[in-house]
Design a protein around this motif. Structure first.
Motif, short mmCIF file in Angstrom:
data_model
loop_
_atom_site.label_atom_id
_atom_site.label_comp_id
_atom_site.label_asym_id
_atom_site.label_seq_id
_atom_site.Cartn_x
_atom_site.Cartn_y
_atom_site.Cartn_z
N GLU A 815 4.29 37.87 36.97
CA GLU A 815 3.58 38.28 35.75
C GLU A 815 2.07 38.26 35.98
OE1 GLU A 815 3.16 36.97 31.03
OE2 GLU A 815 4.62 35.99 32.35
N GLN A 816 1.59 37.21 36.62
CA GLN A 816 0.14 37.07 36.84
C GLN A 816 -0.38 38.07 37.86
OE1 GLN A 816 -0.58 34.86 40.03
NE2 GLN A 816 -2.46 36.05 40.04
N ALA A 817 0.44 38.38 38.88
CA ALA A 817 0.00 39.26 39.97
C ALA A 817 0.52 40.68 39.77
CB ALA A 817 0.47 38.70 41.31
N SER A 818 0.41 41.17 38.57
CA SER A 818 0.94 42.51 38.27
C SER A 818 0.23 43.61 39.04
CB SER A 818 0.84 42.79 36.77
OG SER A 818 -0.52 42.68 36.33
N ALA A 819 -1.01 43.33 39.47
CA ALA A 819 -1.77 44.33 40.23
C ALA A 819 -1.63 44.16 41.73
CB ALA A 819 -3.25 44.26 39.84
N ALA A 820 -0.80 43.22 42.18
CA ALA A 820 -0.60 43.03 43.62
C ALA A 820 0.04 44.27 44.22
CB ALA A 820 0.28 41.81 43.86
N PRO A 821 -0.14 44.52 45.50
CA PRO A 821 0.46 45.71 46.13
C PRO A 821 1.96 45.78 45.88
CG PRO A 821 -1.10 44.66 47.63
CD PRO A 821 -0.96 43.74 46.45
N PRO A 822 2.48 46.96 45.58
CA PRO A 822 3.91 47.07 45.28
C PRO A 822 4.81 46.54 46.39
CG PRO A 822 2.76 49.07 44.64
CD PRO A 822 1.76 48.23 45.36
N ALA A 823 4.42 46.75 47.64
CA ALA A 823 5.27 46.27 48.73
C ALA A 823 5.35 44.76 48.74
CB ALA A 823 4.74 46.78 50.07
N LEU A 824 4.26 44.08 48.44
CA LEU A 824 4.27 42.62 48.36
C LEU A 824 5.14 42.17 47.19
CD1 LEU A 824 3.33 39.75 48.97
CD2 LEU A 824 1.21 40.25 47.72
N ARG A 825 4.96 42.79 46.04
CA ARG A 825 5.78 42.41 44.88
C ARG A 825 7.26 42.63 45.18
NH1 ARG A 825 3.92 41.60 39.95
NH2 ARG A 825 5.73 42.64 39.04
N ARG A 826 7.57 43.69 45.92
CA ARG A 826 8.98 43.94 46.26
C ARG A 826 9.56 42.78 47.05
NH1 ARG A 826 11.84 48.91 49.69
NH2 ARG A 826 13.50 47.61 50.55
N LEU A 827 8.84 42.29 48.05
CA LEU A 827 9.35 41.20 48.87
C LEU A 827 9.56 39.93 48.05
CD1 LEU A 827 7.28 41.64 52.15
CD2 LEU A 827 9.55 42.53 51.61
N VAL A 828 8.63 39.65 47.12
CA VAL A 828 8.78 38.46 46.28
C VAL A 828 9.95 38.63 45.31
CG1 VAL A 828 7.64 36.98 44.58
CG2 VAL A 828 6.35 37.85 46.54
N LEU A 829 10.09 39.83 44.76
CA LEU A 829 11.23 40.11 43.87
C LEU A 829 12.56 39.90 44.60
CD1 LEU A 829 10.13 43.25 41.83
CD2 LEU A 829 11.07 41.14 40.86
N GLU A 830 12.62 40.37 45.85
CA GLU A 830 13.86 40.20 46.60
C GLU A 830 14.15 38.73 46.85
OE1 GLU A 830 13.79 44.45 49.05
OE2 GLU A 830 13.37 42.58 50.10
N SER A 831 13.12 37.96 47.16
CA SER A 831 13.32 36.53 47.35
C SER A 831 13.76 35.85 46.06
CB SER A 831 12.04 35.89 47.89
OG SER A 831 11.70 36.40 49.16
N ARG A 832 13.14 36.26 44.96
CA ARG A 832 13.52 35.71 43.65
C ARG A 832 15.00 35.97 43.38
NH1 ARG A 832 15.22 36.84 38.80
NH2 ARG A 832 14.36 35.76 36.95
N ASP A 833 15.47 37.17 43.73
CA ASP A 833 16.86 37.52 43.46
C ASP A 833 17.81 36.59 44.21
OD1 ASP A 833 18.72 39.71 42.30
OD2 ASP A 833 19.37 39.49 44.38
N GLY A 834 17.43 36.18 45.41
CA GLY A 834 18.26 35.24 46.14
C GLY A 834 18.40 33.92 45.42
N VAL A 835 17.32 33.46 44.80
CA VAL A 835 17.37 32.21 44.04
C VAL A 835 18.23 32.39 42.78
CG1 VAL A 835 16.00 30.55 42.73
CG2 VAL A 835 15.16 31.42 44.93
N ALA A 836 18.03 33.49 42.07
CA ALA A 836 18.82 33.72 40.86
C ALA A 836 20.31 33.81 41.18
CB ALA A 836 18.35 35.01 40.18
N ARG A 837 20.65 34.46 42.29
CA ARG A 837 22.05 34.56 42.69
C ARG A 837 22.60 33.17 43.03
NH1 ARG A 837 25.39 38.55 44.13
NH2 ARG A 837 23.73 40.11 43.96
N ALA A 838 21.81 32.37 43.73
CA ALA A 838 22.25 31.01 44.06
C ALA A 838 22.51 30.19 42.81
CB ALA A 838 21.22 30.33 44.95
#
Length: 849
Positions: A815-838
């Motif tokens: 939420e705070q880093a909404s202006a971060a590069p899309p590719a960076l946000r993608r990698l963090v989103l993917e990592s977040r998904d692993g935690v949510a799945r766990a």
């Protein structure tokens, strides 16, 4: 840096303006160990004389820029990544002289010094856009040109490029290699490899006749290089692909070079393939790794036609290169080599990778929307490779093998040495098959997400099937229901074996598809959707089939249906439809009799994930004990010297936790206890030591002693990982500083340090680095090269914590880093998904039954 991130619109505008004829490139590799002299003469035409454009170059310094005989001021036209070119003529000659930097990140021209003998080894890695780190170039795939390389280097080196290697002109200790011009190529598949490489020279028989073929590696690894195996496999691939494509190999020789500190598995430079050095096996490895190497060799060879001869116009169609190479490499392995079970391996590795990727929030169509280079850098993923290949396999089944490859042959003939898009391929496939592929493309190539298929059956009183249908589901975010051609197998237990009694192929379309062919059949012990693995879809097992699987998984006589059942059970666990502890029990029981090496490796990795992430934290100690005790039993019960024994030994070493288990690991390491048939070789010693260090049993002195025994590049990587795995606050701080605060670690040591830092069982030591991680990643992304930045962002994300607190902190950053590069946000989103799945799996594990 300004200009590093070329956009699709910029590339299209430049391509409409320019036609590039050739580059003459001179590289002097004899001076500094930090920079090398690069001189580029580019010849190109401009469709709008008087217009302006730019040429790409990433270099510490530019000495001179001359456009059509006029000297330009480097300070005025060069910004560090681009050289501005104004008032172009209809025909232009540009000369750029620069000092370019050697890299230690596996990008551009990578420089490595062998700790064994002090020899220098160089190799280029230009995909996606790093040829601009070596010479001035219009860096985009659709501006193809001929390349002439001249290289000055130490006379005792081997120097290899796309064209056949000429005899050097030697003067004292220096040689000059003048290579002939290449065919028209995209810059990212050109190459320079130079150094004191050992070479095994041979030949391959092609439709062109006999062609030179050589295999290279560092001198200190030469004793381990099984070049005869590589050359035999290469010949099998040549014969198979030339017949399949009805087109001769497009280049004049074929060299394969195993290079140090490589980031990927391999790279398809035209006639000059670079391959991960770890594929020179200095210790015993599982057969799965040997098969993976074979498929990699075939994959890169396939690229000589699909990718190098014919290249995508822009990175949207990267799948045209990678999906095709992935599909035909498995086809070649299954039909032309000893790896006849390659499609089983494909099902349990590539497709599993694809299924995982396709369920992430960052999922995308196979034909991706690539706006710029940053987009494509993170798109070498399971969809581009695994899903694309699976969909092509499905398409071949639908249109017919002969019809499909007839279209491919026409495609190659029509577009040789040119660039294409998806539309160009579909035109030829429609013509050869007689099918309209627009709807198929829309469903499979241009929409994202994966469907799930479930059997819906009712049984009559006499045990026969009274009704049968297949229900199709789609995720909420990607609601497309697709048409699937798939097989359905009915298996019965017969004499201790699960034998297929009946097989039907059906077209599944829409939410529910009735299958009247199965009405009246005796209900089987196990019913398998997608038998023969024709379709790209997740499958579910009915209750009776799942019960049969749990009790009789080993009863399958064929590896492919067994692999499909393993995949179904794993999907159910990942999707919180199967209790993780139940999967742990299934895996430990079933892997004991599993005969497929790749499947053994996959299941052991899945069990580790389950025990460390998916089991409810309140039962995790119990699950950890079960995994350690189970893998110890597997090790002691395995056939001596078997492939499974080696894999079980590695799994046990990783899982060992109590004093008795760690004592066994130490005894194996020190040689005071043996397991019959198990050889504790160099790399297995390091694995045992790594566990002992991470558990606090041994420390720095043991690492130093082991490194003295094995002071090689691989040994240094193992030592770096072990030091980062020490269970102390100081060790974690030192590893963090080496990776995040400094940027001098070579890519291989960086990866090893990250791997040791994130050691399971040390979660309390990792928790203090959560805030520093989120504070650092935007700076890391802005200041590091793409490969190193991705390694840090993915590798240091604290997945092992996998709790609600980490999920909330990740959401806060997003939420705070909404202006971060899309590719960076993608990698963090993917990592977040692993935690949510766990967390979903943990919740399922708390439920009974």
């Amino acid at each position: 840096m300004p200009g590093m991130n070329l956009t699709r619109d910029e590339a299209a505008a430049r391509a409409s303006l320019l036609d590039v004829a050739s580059y003459d490139i001179e590289l002097d590799l004899t001076g500094s160990d930090r920079v090398f002299r690069s001189r580029t003469l580019a010849r190109f035409s401009c469709s709008e004389p008087g217009a302006a454009t730019f040429i790409d170059l990433v270099a510490p310094a530019v000495t001179s820029v001359t456009l059509n005989g006029a000297e330009l001021d480097p300070a005025a036209v060069f910004d560090g990544t681009r050289i501005t070119l104004e008032r172009l003529a209809a025909d232009n000659e540009l000369v750029v002289v620069a000092d370019c930097a050697y890299m230690n990140t596996g990008e551009g021209l990578h420089r490595f010094v062998d700790p064994v003998d002090g020899e220098v080894y160089l190799y280029s890695q230009f995909e996606v856009a790093d040829s601009r780190r070596v010479f001035a170039v219009f860096e985009q795939p659709d501006l193809k040109a001929a390349y002439t390389f001249t290289v000055t280097a130490p006379a005792h080196w081997e120097v290899v490029s796309v064209s056949p290697t000429p005899a050097p002109e030697v003067s004292g200790d220096t040689g000059v290699w003048r290579f002939a011009p290449t065919p028209r190529l995209s810059s990212y598949v050109t190459a320079i490899v130079a150094g004191a490489y050992a070479a095994v020279r041979g030949e391959v028989v092609s439709r062109k006749g006999s062609l030179p073929a050589a295999v290279f590696c560092r001198r200190s690894l030469a004793e381990h290089l099984d070049a005869d195996v590589i050359l035999e496999l290469t010949q099998q691939g040549f014969t198979f692909f030339e017949e399949l494509f009805d087109r001769a190999y497009p280049f004049d020789k074929y060299d394969q070079l195993f290079v140090p500190e490589f980031n990927a598995g391999a790279m398809e430079n035209a006639g000059c393939v670079t391959i991960l050095e770890d594929y020179v096996f200095r210790s015993r490895v599982p057969e799965a790794a040997v098969e993976r190497r074979a498929v990699t060799v075939l994959h890169e060879l396939a690229h000589m036609w699909f990718g190098d001869l014919v290249t995508m116009r822009w990175w949207d169609d990267l799948w045209l290169n990678e999906s095709f190479a992935e599909y035909v490499s498995h086809l070649a392995a299954a039909e032309a080599t000893k790896y006849t079970q390659a499609w089983t391996t494909f099902a349990n590795t590539e497709k599993t990778w694809a299924y995982r990727q396709d369920q992430l929030p960052s999922t995308h169509p196979i034909v991706a929307d690539i706006n710029d280079l940053e987009d494509v850098e993170v798109n070498f993923d399971g969809i581009t490779y695994g899903k694309g290949a699976a969909v092509l396999k499905q398409l071949v089944s639908w249109v017919g093998h002969e019809e499909f490859f007839a279209g491919i042959r026409t495609y190659f003939a029509k577009h040789a040495y040119a660039n294409t898009t998806l539309a160009d391929l579909l035109v030829e496939l429609e013509a050869s098959s007689g099918r309209d592929l627009a709807a198929w493309s829309g469903l499979w190539l241009e929409t994202a997400g994966i469907n799930t298929l479930r059997p819906v059956l009712e049984a009559a009183g006499d045990g026969t099937i009274s009704s049968f249908a297949v229900r199709q589901e789609a995720p909420e975010g990607w609601p497309t229901l697709r048409t699937h051609r798939l097989g359905i197998g009915l298996y019965d237990l017969d004499g201790g074996a699960l034998t297929r009694r009946r097989y039907v192929e059906v077209d599944v379309d829409g939410e529910r598809t009735e299958v009247p062919e199965l009405v009246g059949e005796d209900r089987p012990d196990l019913l398998l959707l997608n038998d023969d693995d024709l379709a790209y879809t997740k499958i579910r097992l009915d209750e009776r089939s799942l019960a049969t699987l749990v009790e009789h998984l080993a009863a399958f006589t064929d590896s492919l249906p067994r692999a499909l059942c393993w995949a179904a059970a794993w999907d159910m666990c990942r999707d919180a439809e199967m209790r993780p502890r139940a999967y742990l029990d299934l895996g430990l029981a079933g892997v004991r009799t599993e005969t497929d090496s790749s499947m053994v490796r996959s299941v052991l990795r899945q069990l580790e994930t389950v025990a460390r992430l998916y089991v409810d934290p309140g039962h995790r100690a119990q699950a950890g004990r079960a995994l350690a005790e189970g893998t110890e039993r597997l090790l002691r019960g395995a056939a001596p010297a078997s492939d499974a024994q080696l894999q079980f030994a590695r799994a046990f070493a990783s899982a060992a936790r109590d004093d008795g288990q760690l004592a066994l690991v130490r005894a194996l390491y020190e040689g005071t206890e043996q397991v019959e048939g198990l050889i504790i070789d160099t790399d297995l010693r390091w694995e045992l030591l790594h566990r002992l260090v991470s558990a606090g049993v041994l420390g720095d002195a043991a690492i130093d002693a082991e490194l003295q025994r094995d002071n090689t590049a691989t040994g240094q990587r193992h030592a770096a990982a072990a030091r980062a795995a020490r269970p102390t606050t100081q060790a974690k701080a030192e590893a963090w500083a080496a990776v995040v605060d400094r940027d001098d670690l070579p890519n291989a040591l960086q990866s090893a340090t990250i791997g040791g830092f994130a050691t399971p069982g040390q979660e309390d030591l990792l928790r203090p680095f959560v805030e520093p991680y989120f504070d650092a990643i935007e700076h890391v992304w802005a200041t590091r090269t793409n490969e190193t930045a991705q390694n840090i962002v993915l590798g240091l994300y604290p997945t092992l914590l996998a709790d609600e607190e980490l999920l909330a902190r990740t959401d806060a950053w997003l939420e705070q880093a909404s202006a971060a590069p899309p590719a960076l946000r993608r990698l963090v989103l993917e990592s977040r998904d692993g935690v949510a799945r766990a967390l979903r799996a943990q919740a399922r594990d708390r439920q009974e039954g």
